[in-house]
Design a protein around this motif. Structure first.
Motif, mmCIF file in Angstrom:
data_model
loop_
_atom_site.group_PDB
_atom_site.id
_atom_site.type_symbol
_atom_site.label_atom_id
_atom_site.label_comp_id
_atom_site.label_asym_id
_atom_site.label_seq_id
_atom_site.Cartn_x
_atom_site.Cartn_y
_atom_site.Cartn_z
ATOM 1 N N ARG A 206 0.770 -1.234 0.360
ATOM 2 C CA ARG A 206 0.200 0.161 0.100
ATOM 3 C C ARG A 206 0.326 1.242 0.086
ATOM 4 O O ARG A 206 0.029 2.361 -0.433
ATOM 5 C CB ARG A 206 -0.988 -0.106 1.251
ATOM 6 N N ASN A 209 3.125 1.417 -3.673
ATOM 7 C CA ASN A 209 1.880 1.420 -4.488
ATOM 8 C C ASN A 209 1.811 2.889 -5.224
ATOM 9 O O ASN A 209 1.808 3.608 -6.085
ATOM 10 C CB ASN A 209 0.908 1.413 -4.397
ATOM 11 N N ARG A 210 2.658 4.080 -4.225
ATOM 12 C CA ARG A 210 2.437 5.297 -4.777
ATOM 13 C C ARG A 210 3.869 5.548 -4.751
ATOM 14 O O ARG A 210 4.477 7.291 -4.964
ATOM 15 C CB ARG A 210 2.482 6.221 -2.733
ATOM 16 N N GLN A 254 -4.185 10.122 -6.979
ATOM 17 C CA GLN A 254 -4.925 9.210 -7.022
ATOM 18 C C GLN A 254 -4.557 7.277 -7.226
ATOM 19 O O GLN A 254 -3.413 6.975 -7.267
ATOM 20 C CB GLN A 254 -5.166 9.324 -8.764
ATOM 21 N N PRO A 255 -4.772 6.389 -6.958
ATOM 22 C CA PRO A 255 -4.638 5.240 -6.657
ATOM 23 C C PRO A 255 -3.652 4.293 -8.780
ATOM 24 O O PRO A 255 -3.966 5.204 -9.879
ATOM 25 C CB PRO A 255 -5.314 4.255 -6.313
#
Length: 258
Positions: A206, A209-210, A254-255
């Motif tokens: 998590r 991911n960024r 945004q993901p």
């Protein structure tokens, strides 16, 4: 530790929070580049581990609670008394609180503010005259959390924003006096404090991911940026924040759906 070598021979560097993680990596990087290094923290044993194997004539470990203004001033005094000067102050020590804002206790707010902000103020008030005398500089280990908001860690972000803005303001005041002040802003970095997250693959995913570079940061990623900002190569850089975040702040938030 670093790809470039910087001529820090004859320079005296103080690193706060030098007993582990990013602070330890920074202290050792300066040692590897010839600096005389003092490290400070609340416990002396980790500080001694950081300096293990280095020349005792060019190192100093100081146990202190920097939230106490007298102890903070005393750290600067001991460095100057021992080595005769101070050229670089690296402010790295910090505490972390992550919980809903209305659940943060008065004691927790006082503690994180004292550790992350008050301690830096106390150090600077005593260190700046010495840095003015040597034409030295300050590098603050801030955070991307001081640039923007995060869920569940409002008070931590606030303290990081405070010290990073203080750096910018003092860069204006002290630039004409020959003192530079800059910050680095890491994102998620694997240290003893965050090892639990790093060991949980789903939770770590998590965070990564960024990150444009696809991995969490390491203390050894941050140390070279601090050395650069403290060096003569950065002689015309002051009042800036260098993101050392693997591209985290390049995102709009945004993901990443891949």
């Amino acid at each position: 530790m670093t790809s470039n070598s910087y001529p820090f021979g004859g320079k005296v560097v103080l690193v706060t929070g030098g007993g582990s993680g990013i602070g330890r990596a920074i202290a050792r990087a300066f040692l590897n580049n010839g600096a005389t290094v003092a490290v400070t923290g609340r416990r002396t044993a980790p500080l001694d581990e950081t300096l293990a194997g280095a020349d005792p004539d060019t190192t100093l470990a100081i146990g202190a609670d920097l939230a106490d203004p007298d102890q903070a001033a005393g750290v600067i005094d001991r460095v100057v008394e021992r080595f005769g000067r101070l050229d670089v102050l690296v402010n790295n020590a910090a505490q972390f609180v992550a919980k809903p804002f209305t659940e943060v206790t008065r004691e927790e707010w006082t503690g994180i503010r004292s550790a992350n902000a008050d301690a830096f103020v106390h150090l600077l008030q005593r260190a700046l005259p010495e840095l003015e005398r040597t034409g030295g500089n300050v590098v603050v280990v801030g955070s991307v959390s001081g640039l923007r908001g995060d869920w569940g860690q409002s008070v931590y972000n606030a303290t990081k924003a405070l010290i990073m803005n203080l750096v910018q303001s003092l860069a204006l005041d002290y630039g004409p006096r020959g003192v530079r002040l800059n910050s680095v802003a890491p994102a998620f970095t694997v240290t003893p404090i965050t090892e639990g997250i790093a060991e949980d693959e789903q939770l770590l995913a998590r965070f990564t991911n960024r990150v444009a570079l696809g991995r969490p940061g390491r203390p050894e990623d941050v140390a070279p940026a601090v050395l650069f900002l403290a060096s003569e190569d950065a002689r015309y850089i002051t009042g800036t924040t260098l993101a050392v975040d693997g591209g985290t702040t390049a995102s709009t938030g945004q993901p990443h759906l891949d």
